[in-house]
Design a protein around this motif. Sequence first.
Motif, PDB file in Angstrom:
ATOM      1  N   PHE A 196       0.830  -1.203   0.000  1.00  0.00           N
ATOM      2  CA  PHE A 196       0.000   0.000   0.000  1.00  0.00           C
ATOM      3  C   PHE A 196       0.867   1.256   0.000  1.00  0.00           C
ATOM      4  O   PHE A 196       0.636   2.180  -0.787  1.00  0.00           O
ATOM      5  CB  PHE A 196      -0.923  -0.003   1.220  1.00  0.00           C
ATOM      6  N   PHE A 197       1.871   1.298   0.864  1.00  0.00           N
ATOM      7  CA  PHE A 197       2.706   2.500   0.978  1.00  0.00           C
ATOM      8  C   PHE A 197       3.654   2.665  -0.210  1.00  0.00           C
ATOM      9  O   PHE A 197       3.975   3.793  -0.586  1.00  0.00           O
ATOM     10  CB  PHE A 197       3.498   2.462   2.282  1.00  0.00           C
ATOM     11  N   LYS A 198       4.088   1.552  -0.812  1.00  0.00           N
ATOM     12  CA  LYS A 198       5.065   1.634  -1.888  1.00  0.00           C
ATOM     13  C   LYS A 198       4.435   1.737  -3.276  1.00  0.00           C
ATOM     14  O   LYS A 198       5.026   2.316  -4.197  1.00  0.00           O
ATOM     15  CB  LYS A 198       5.978   0.395  -1.846  1.00  0.00           C
ATOM     16  N   VAL A 199       3.237   1.176  -3.439  1.00  0.00           N
ATOM     17  CA  VAL A 199       2.638   1.102  -4.767  1.00  0.00           C
ATOM     18  C   VAL A 199       1.386   1.965  -4.896  1.00  0.00           C
ATOM     19  O   VAL A 199       1.262   2.778  -5.813  1.00  0.00           O
ATOM     20  CB  VAL A 199       2.300  -0.372  -5.121  1.00  0.00           C
ATOM     21  N   VAL A 200       0.440   1.768  -3.977  1.00  0.00           N
ATOM     22  CA  VAL A 200      -0.862   2.443  -4.106  1.00  0.00           C
ATOM     23  C   VAL A 200      -0.770   3.911  -3.712  1.00  0.00           C
ATOM     24  O   VAL A 200      -1.282   4.795  -4.414  1.00  0.00           O
ATOM     25  CB  VAL A 200      -1.926   1.718  -3.261  1.00  0.00           C
ATOM     26  N   LEU A 201      -0.133   4.181  -2.583  1.00  0.00           N
ATOM     27  CA  LEU A 201      -0.096   5.556  -2.068  1.00  0.00           C
ATOM     28  C   LEU A 201       0.527   6.541  -3.052  1.00  0.00           C
ATOM     29  O   LEU A 201      -0.009   7.645  -3.222  1.00  0.00           O
ATOM     30  CB  LEU A 201       0.640   5.583  -0.727  1.00  0.00           C
ATOM     31  N   PRO A 202       1.638   6.196  -3.721  1.00  0.00           N
ATOM     32  CA  PRO A 202       2.173   7.156  -4.700  1.00  0.00           C
ATOM     33  C   PRO A 202       1.193   7.495  -5.817  1.00  0.00           C
ATOM     34  O   PRO A 202       1.171   8.628  -6.305  1.00  0.00           O
ATOM     35  CB  PRO A 202       3.407   6.418  -5.251  1.00  0.00           C
TER      36      PRO A 202
END
Length: 545
Positions: free
Chosen positions: A458-464
């Motif tokens: 989530f933090f590495k792929v979706v959030l950006p």
Amino acid sequence: MTGTLCSPWFWISALALALLSLFVLYPLLNVLTASFTGEGPNGWSRLIATPRYLQAIQNTLILATTVTVVATLIGVPLAYVTARYSFAGKSLIALLPLITLVIPEVIAAQTWLMMLGNNGLITRALRDIGIRLPSFYGWFGLITSMSFIYYTYVYIGVVAAIGKFDAQLEEAAQSLGTSPARSRLKVMVPVILPAILASALLVFTMTVGNFAISMILSHRLPLLSVVTYQAAVAEGASDITMQSTLASVSVLIVMAVLFLNRWVVARGRYEIVQGRGARPQPLRGLKGAAVALAAGLVVLISLLPLISIILGAFTQARGPVMQWGNWTFANLERVFVTAPQPLINSLTYAGVATGLSIAFSAIVSYVVVKKPNIFTPFVDYISAVPLALSGTVLGVALLATFHGGWLPLSGTATIIVLAYVIRRMPFGMRNGQATLHNIPNSLEEASISLGVPPVRTFFKVVLPVMLPAIAAAAVLTWTTTVAELSASILVYSGGRETLPIQVFRLIDSGLMAYASAYGLVLVAVILIPIIVAAKLFRIDVFAAK
């Protein structure tokens, strides 16, 4: 089910539901039930037996209806000429109404008084030539100021609907012998009616819940938000029956209007396929000048608050008497040097609230859209509840619920930040969910298949990917939070005044010059992030609305 229980997203959604239940649902239910409790007659009996309260409800309904009609009569024609015609100054006329959205209502009320109050600049100028305007307090001031603020919401909603309307439908009607005016009435109006009704509903509910303008301009005219505030201030949290009853009335009015709006729209629903919008027709000569003048006059009137606050911030004053034409920096010196605490408080509380709201909204939106479970529908519904609550209702609910007991927050900065977060959280939730629906699940699946844990994915792929929407929501949350008054004025304590509260107190004391200085700084605090977001990050903040 075992796999669901092991998922971190399941427990995050459970925690979100617990927090929303505690800080949104429980205070609201507490207000609704408190109207039936207390010593002696319940709140509804006292409401019916008190003419002032009944008059306040009646006045509020009349005011909201009148402002809605006037704002619609201003906003719809302005939207139509902007969408359908080209004329001199159109680009400015189309853009400038948006500025009224970022002018806090407490400042709008103050500056309208500076222009048209008993000792206002325009009032004095007209009086010198023998023209006497009616008092700006009461119905005249309330209807005028609110209409020229809220028409912008009608304008924004309707101009988009007209711009997307398929012009071929009008052409087809005219080919059958229908006049252009009648074809628009019979073909266009039914299609854009839902947009008009939705905008009108927004204006109505905002008028019902309006506190700043109502409090400053109502004078002796009882209004629902004013008597609710007065009940809260007079009775305190030790007797919440009457303030809870009045807050419940406000909620019931909004619910009734929402139901009526949906019923009307459902009775006449029109659907069209994608087509081409009408190309704006150039207007020249006398007709173009007349349209430009009329539209420009509407925009100019709505911008009077911004113009007058700039003048007032640099005008010398002796107590409540403004010495127009004599300039000074002393008023701004008070904001930054003599008494800067309201500015510091606003920046601190709004900053913390914006950070918490956006962080919560981003994570919870992801859970609702991408990781649904037994809790997420309830999380989604409860998170939208603040949209139907006025700031006064929220303030009463928080004050009544957390004044004492096992979680005493009254008198702390925490309850102010909490009020900010609850009121503006739906902005981030809506933006986050809209963006997540467009992000394919294959992105996450590819990351997880490579051994990256779900939370880290989530933090590495979706959030950006969500960052542009999050940034837009953050700017919008900041600008509306830093201007919040109706909830914070009920829950703040001494030494924790924010810029809107300070402006409100100075207006109440008649110190318009100092109020203008604090108000000008407040407008700057609101506009600077919008300008930075638009210029550097290409973020359209108004599209987030």
